[in-house]
Design an enzyme around this catalytic site. Sequence first.
Site, PDB file in Angstrom:
ATOM      1  N   ASP A  30      44.240  37.042  32.405  1.00 14.36           N
ATOM      2  CA  ASP A  30      44.407  35.431  32.306  1.00 14.36           C
ATOM      3  C   ASP A  30      43.958  34.805  33.597  1.00 14.36           C
ATOM      4  OD1 ASP A  30      46.842  33.660  30.725  1.00 14.36           O
ATOM      5  OD2 ASP A  30      46.043  32.784  32.379  1.00 14.36           O
ATOM      6  N   THR A  86      43.983  27.170  21.517  1.00  8.37           N
ATOM      7  CA  THR A  86      42.896  26.523  20.983  1.00  8.37           C
ATOM      8  C   THR A  86      43.662  25.137  20.462  1.00  8.37           C
ATOM      9  OG1 THR A  86      43.487  27.625  18.826  1.00  8.37           O
ATOM     10  CG2 THR A  86      41.474  28.338  19.874  1.00  8.37           C
ATOM     11  N   THR A 122      43.475  31.061  16.581  1.00 10.21           N
ATOM     12  CA  THR A 122      42.995  30.056  15.501  1.00 10.21           C
ATOM     13  C   THR A 122      41.970  29.288  15.635  1.00 10.21           C
ATOM     14  OG1 THR A 122      45.654  30.171  14.980  1.00 10.21           O
ATOM     15  CG2 THR A 122      44.429  28.561  13.820  1.00 10.21           C
ATOM     16  N   CYS A 266      51.575  25.047  16.950  1.00 11.67           N
ATOM     17  CA  CYS A 266      50.743  25.530  15.826  1.00 11.67           C
ATOM     18  C   CYS A 266      50.618  24.335  14.707  1.00 11.67           C
ATOM     19  CB  CYS A 266      51.179  26.887  15.598  1.00 11.67           C
ATOM     20  SG  CYS A 266      51.245  27.993  16.902  1.00 11.67           S
TER      21      CYS A 266
END
Length: 438
Positions: A30, A86, A122, A266
Site C-alpha cells: 500500500d 475504484t 471492480t 460498492c
Amino acid sequence: MRIAVFGTGYLGATHAACMAELGHEVIGVDVDPDKVARLQSGEAPFFEPGLSELLERHTASGRLRFTSSYELAAQSADVHFIAVGTPQRPDSPAADLSQVDAVVEALAPLLTRPAVVFGKSTVPVGTAARIAERLQALAPSPDVSLAWNPEFLRESTAVDDTLSPDRIVLGIGSGDPKRIEAVTREVYARSLAEGTPLVITDLATAELTKVAANSFLATKISFINSVAEVCDAVDADVAVLADAIGLDDRIGRRFLNAGVGFGGACLPKDVRAFQTRAAELGASSAVRLLADVEWINSRQRTRVATMALDACRGIDKPRVAVLGLTFKPESDDVRDSPALDVASRLAAAGVAVQTWDPHGMDNAERLYPELEYGNSLLDACKAADVLLVMTEWDEFRRLDPHELAGIVQERVVIDARNCLDPAAWREAGWTYRAIGRR
Ligand code: UGA
C-alpha cells in the site's frame, strides 16, 4: 504460492490475510505508510469481524508481511493481485481508475520473471484488455499473464466470503491459458476442493459479472422499495409480502428488505459506473433500468427524511435521535451511508440530531461534525422527540420500547429498516412508522 496483493483497503487487506490463512506466503502493498505500519503490527485499520485474528496470527508467523515497496513485492511474489479501490470520479458518475492504472504502471516494469497478474478491483468492461496491453508493453519478462478474478465479498462477512466463496470467476486474457488456470487452481485449492464452482471465461465477461451481480442486488432492493410505496397507499405490509414472494425459489427472500435503500462504497457507485459504461456502449436498456434503480433508491432517503420532518412538525426546537450511522450493520463503514445522508438533511433543516452507532461514530464524526454524537445509545435518545432507526444492528432490534419510553420526550419511532417489531412498540405506547408497513 508467493502472492502480492496491491491495495490494503477492505478488499485487499482481507484478501491478503485470507490468502495467508490458506497457506500462501503473502505480501500486502500500500502507498499509505501508516496503514502498512498498522497492518504489519497485526492491527486491522477498519472493523471487519474475524480480520484482526487473521492479521495477528499471520503477521506473527511471518507468512503475511506488508510494505510500501513495489520492488520488494515484485521480488517476493510470482502471483500479483490488484485490489485497489475504484471509487466514483469526483466530476462524473464513471469509475476512477487512477489507482488501478498506478499499480500497473509501477509494477509492470519490475516484472522480470514469469508472473500472473490477477485483477480483483471492480472495473468498467474493457479495462482488463487495456491493462493486458500495458503489461505486455512495460514488463521486461515476456511471460506475464493477465486474468480477471472479480471479488464478491461483502463487508461484515468478508473473511468467510473470501475463505468460502459462492463461486470463483476467472476471466482469462493475455498469456498461457493453461498456466493461468493451473495457478488459479493452486491459489484457491482449498475452496475448489470444498466444491466451490470455478467459472472460466474471457476478460470482458468476468468484468461484467461483477457489476451485473451488484446491479442485480441493487435492482432487487429498488424493486421491493417501489412495491413498498404501493403497500403504503393501500395499507398493506411489504415485509409479509416479501416473505411470501421470497418463498418462491426463483425469487428468494434475500435483498428484499424494504427501507431506506442501499448505500456503501460498492452498490451505488457500481450502478452508476455500469450505467455510464452502458451508455458509452449504446446499450440503452441497461442505462434506463439502472437509472430507475438509482432514482428509486435516492427517493427512499428523501421519503425517510420527510417522514422524520413530518413527525417533528409543530414541535419547538425538535430533536431526533438517529440510531445507526453505518451503511449496514457489523461494519464501521459510513461511505455513502443512507443514515448519514438523512441525518445531515435533518440537521440542515434545523433539527437537532443526536446519534449513536456501535462502530461508526469515529468515521461519522470526521465527515459530519455538525451532528451530535452520544456517549451511549440511551444518551443519544435522551429527550428526543423522534427515534429514527437507520441501520439494523442487533442491539437496536433488541431495544426495549418500555425502557426507552421513559427516556424520550415523545414516543414516535420511525423504523427505516423494518427491523423492529411494530406490535411490541405500539403496545408500549409508541407511534410506530415504517416504509410499506401499516
Ligand atoms: C456488496 C455486494 O453484496 C458484494 O457481493 C460485493 O462484493 C460488494 O458489494 C462489492 O462490490 O465489493 P456490501 O457493499 O458489503 O456488498 O453490502 P451489501 O450487503 O450488498 O449491502 C449493500 C446495501 O444494501 C446496504 O446499505 C444494505 O443496507 C442495503 N440493503 C441490503 C437493503 O437496503 N435491503 C436489503 O434487502 C439488503
